[in-house]
Design a protein around this motif. Sequence first.
Motif, PDB file in Angstrom:
ATOM      1  N   ARG A 144       2.869  -9.451 -11.859  1.00  0.00           N
ATOM      2  CA  ARG A 144       3.197  -9.615 -10.273  1.00  0.00           C
ATOM      3  C   ARG A 144       3.714  -8.407  -9.480  1.00  0.00           C
ATOM      4  NH1 ARG A 144       3.135 -16.189  -9.701  1.00  0.00           N
ATOM      5  NH2 ARG A 144       1.380 -16.683 -11.208  1.00  0.00           N
ATOM      6  N   PRO A 145       3.170  -7.395  -9.453  1.00  0.00           N
ATOM      7  CA  PRO A 145       3.842  -6.398  -8.640  1.00  0.00           C
ATOM      8  C   PRO A 145       3.566  -6.758  -7.192  1.00  0.00           C
ATOM      9  CG  PRO A 145       1.430  -5.459  -9.188  1.00  0.00           C
ATOM     10  CD  PRO A 145       1.797  -6.860 -10.121  1.00  0.00           C
ATOM     11  N   ILE A 146       4.478  -6.519  -6.197  1.00  0.00           N
ATOM     12  CA  ILE A 146       4.754  -6.856  -4.963  1.00  0.00           C
ATOM     13  C   ILE A 146       4.923  -5.624  -3.816  1.00  0.00           C
ATOM     14  CG2 ILE A 146       7.170  -7.437  -4.588  1.00  0.00           C
ATOM     15  CD1 ILE A 146       5.832  -9.949  -2.835  1.00  0.00           C
ATOM     16  N   SER A 147       5.287  -4.717  -4.449  1.00  0.00           N
ATOM     17  CA  SER A 147       5.697  -3.556  -3.525  1.00  0.00           C
ATOM     18  C   SER A 147       5.408  -2.233  -4.485  1.00  0.00           C
ATOM     19  CB  SER A 147       6.904  -3.594  -2.996  1.00  0.00           C
ATOM     20  OG  SER A 147       8.009  -3.543  -4.296  1.00  0.00           O
ATOM     21  N   VAL A 148       5.139  -1.103  -3.686  1.00  0.00           N
ATOM     22  CA  VAL A 148       4.727   0.133  -4.432  1.00  0.00           C
ATOM     23  C   VAL A 148       5.094   1.110  -3.425  1.00  0.00           C
ATOM     24  CG1 VAL A 148       2.413   0.159  -3.427  1.00  0.00           C
ATOM     25  CG2 VAL A 148       2.980   1.574  -5.633  1.00  0.00           C
ATOM     26  N   ALA A 149       5.620   2.382  -4.074  1.00  0.00           N
ATOM     27  CA  ALA A 149       6.411   3.500  -3.244  1.00  0.00           C
ATOM     28  C   ALA A 149       6.006   4.527  -3.976  1.00  0.00           C
ATOM     29  CB  ALA A 149       7.731   3.488  -2.865  1.00  0.00           C
ATOM     30  N   LEU A 150       5.343   5.984  -3.203  1.00  0.00           N
ATOM     31  CA  LEU A 150       5.351   6.983  -3.936  1.00  0.00           C
ATOM     32  C   LEU A 150       5.801   8.194  -3.363  1.00  0.00           C
ATOM     33  CD1 LEU A 150       2.958   8.480  -5.727  1.00  0.00           C
ATOM     34  CD2 LEU A 150       1.565   8.619  -3.497  1.00  0.00           C
ATOM     35  N   ASP A 151       6.533   8.895  -4.290  1.00  0.00           N
ATOM     36  CA  ASP A 151       7.458  10.007  -4.242  1.00  0.00           C
ATOM     37  C   ASP A 151       6.706  11.078  -4.843  1.00  0.00           C
ATOM     38  OD1 ASP A 151       9.237  11.951  -4.014  1.00  0.00           O
ATOM     39  OD2 ASP A 151      10.792  10.908  -4.516  1.00  0.00           O
ATOM     40  N   GLU A 152       5.684  11.767  -4.121  1.00  0.00           N
ATOM     41  CA  GLU A 152       5.104  12.848  -4.575  1.00  0.00           C
ATOM     42  C   GLU A 152       5.836  14.110  -4.778  1.00  0.00           C
ATOM     43  OE1 GLU A 152       0.728  13.559  -3.405  1.00  0.00           O
ATOM     44  OE2 GLU A 152       1.358  12.515  -1.316  1.00  0.00           O
ATOM     45  N   GLY A 153       6.972  14.493  -4.055  1.00  0.00           N
ATOM     46  CA  GLY A 153       7.981  15.616  -4.146  1.00  0.00           C
ATOM     47  C   GLY A 153       8.420  15.431  -5.775  1.00  0.00           C
ATOM     48  N   ARG A 154       8.841  14.318  -6.123  1.00  0.00           N
ATOM     49  CA  ARG A 154       9.340  14.221  -7.376  1.00  0.00           C
ATOM     50  C   ARG A 154       8.119  13.892  -8.507  1.00  0.00           C
ATOM     51  NH1 ARG A 154      13.629  11.985  -4.266  1.00  0.00           N
ATOM     52  NH2 ARG A 154      15.519  13.243  -4.303  1.00  0.00           N
ATOM     53  N   GLY A 155       7.085  13.496  -8.131  1.00  0.00           N
ATOM     54  CA  GLY A 155       6.266  13.021  -9.026  1.00  0.00           C
ATOM     55  C   GLY A 155       6.509  11.692  -9.697  1.00  0.00           C
ATOM     56  N   LEU A 156       6.765  10.688  -8.675  1.00  0.00           N
ATOM     57  CA  LEU A 156       7.513   9.378  -9.299  1.00  0.00           C
ATOM     58  C   LEU A 156       6.477   8.361  -8.353  1.00  0.00           C
ATOM     59  CD1 LEU A 156      11.147   9.990  -9.369  1.00  0.00           C
ATOM     60  CD2 LEU A 156       9.702  10.023 -11.379  1.00  0.00           C
ATOM     61  N   LEU A 203       0.607  -1.190  -0.055  1.00  0.00           N
ATOM     62  CA  LEU A 203       0.044  -0.117   0.063  1.00  0.00           C
ATOM     63  C   LEU A 203       0.983   1.488   0.039  1.00  0.00           C
ATOM     64  CD1 LEU A 203      -2.395  -1.093   2.964  1.00  0.00           C
ATOM     65  CD2 LEU A 203      -3.229  -0.755   0.375  1.00  0.00           C
ATOM     66  N   ALA A 204       0.405   2.437  -0.708  1.00  0.00           N
ATOM     67  CA  ALA A 204       0.985   3.797  -0.444  1.00  0.00           C
ATOM     68  C   ALA A 204      -0.296   4.674  -0.418  1.00  0.00           C
ATOM     69  CB  ALA A 204       1.640   4.170  -1.599  1.00  0.00           C
ATOM     70  N   VAL A 205      -0.032   5.788   0.281  1.00  0.00           N
ATOM     71  CA  VAL A 205      -1.165   6.644   0.651  1.00  0.00           C
ATOM     72  C   VAL A 205      -0.544   8.064   0.264  1.00  0.00           C
ATOM     73  CG1 VAL A 205      -3.018   7.511   2.165  1.00  0.00           C
ATOM     74  CG2 VAL A 205      -2.153   5.192   2.379  1.00  0.00           C
ATOM     75  N   SER A 206      -1.367   8.836  -0.735  1.00  0.00           N
ATOM     76  CA  SER A 206      -0.967  10.059  -1.010  1.00  0.00           C
ATOM     77  C   SER A 206      -1.242  11.160   0.056  1.00  0.00           C
ATOM     78  CB  SER A 206      -1.667  10.552  -2.309  1.00  0.00           C
ATOM     79  OG  SER A 206      -2.935  10.924  -1.928  1.00  0.00           O
ATOM     80  N   GLU A 207      -0.847  12.260  -0.078  1.00  0.00           N
ATOM     81  CA  GLU A 207      -0.907  13.505   0.956  1.00  0.00           C
ATOM     82  C   GLU A 207      -2.349  13.717   1.070  1.00  0.00           C
ATOM     83  OE1 GLU A 207       1.541  16.430   0.240  1.00  0.00           O
ATOM     84  OE2 GLU A 207       3.469  15.567   0.708  1.00  0.00           O
TER      85      GLU A 207
END
Length: 205
Positions: free
Chosen positions: A186-198, A146-150
């Motif tokens: 088969r995606p197993i992990s996710v990370a969100l970098d909102e500062g860089r838009g990635l 899981l990843a959660v945005s601001e």
Amino acid sequence: VRIIKVPGLWDGWDMAACSSQQALYITSWHTRHIHRVGRDNAVTSWTIPHQPYGLSVDSSSCSVIVTYWYNSSIQEFSDTGRPSPLIQLNISFPHDSVRLSDGHYVVSHGKGEGGVVLINGSGHVLQSDSGYTESRSSRLVNPFSLAVSEAGFILVTDWDNKRVVLLDPTLHYIRDLLSRDHGLDRPISVALDEGRGLLYVGEYN
């Protein structure tokens, strides 16, 4: 490429970072440890009571949240490893958990067909996505990371359906962000970098 040596790390399972502390946290499955890599690559470790599954970090406090799949519980630790009491969940097979700004947690769960739920600090389910999505009229199958945005929007990796799904803060489906049509497998992990838009997605084959 930067290589960081972590003494005692045998079977790294998941990792998360806290930018304010400039620290990286890595779970070790079989040895039941959390390894903290700080400034100048200084490594400290502490033992946890069960085999870890998901790992996340609360950005405001740098507390570490560990999800225990077999034990159906989650637990928070301070940045230095001080444990909080276990939160026993009334759902089966939790994969990952993220603490929200209101103190509740969003949790992915399921062995095979599963879903995403919102729970309170006592482990009780407040809301569920029911596992359905509109894009393929199918349930989430092995939803992992899981990843959660601001703004509170939730991204979840749907492993068997080979996609990353976007949910709104009330756990309603919005759309598939990525799918097998984009070459996702088969995606197993996710990370969100909102500062860089990635958005970073890890796959397991």
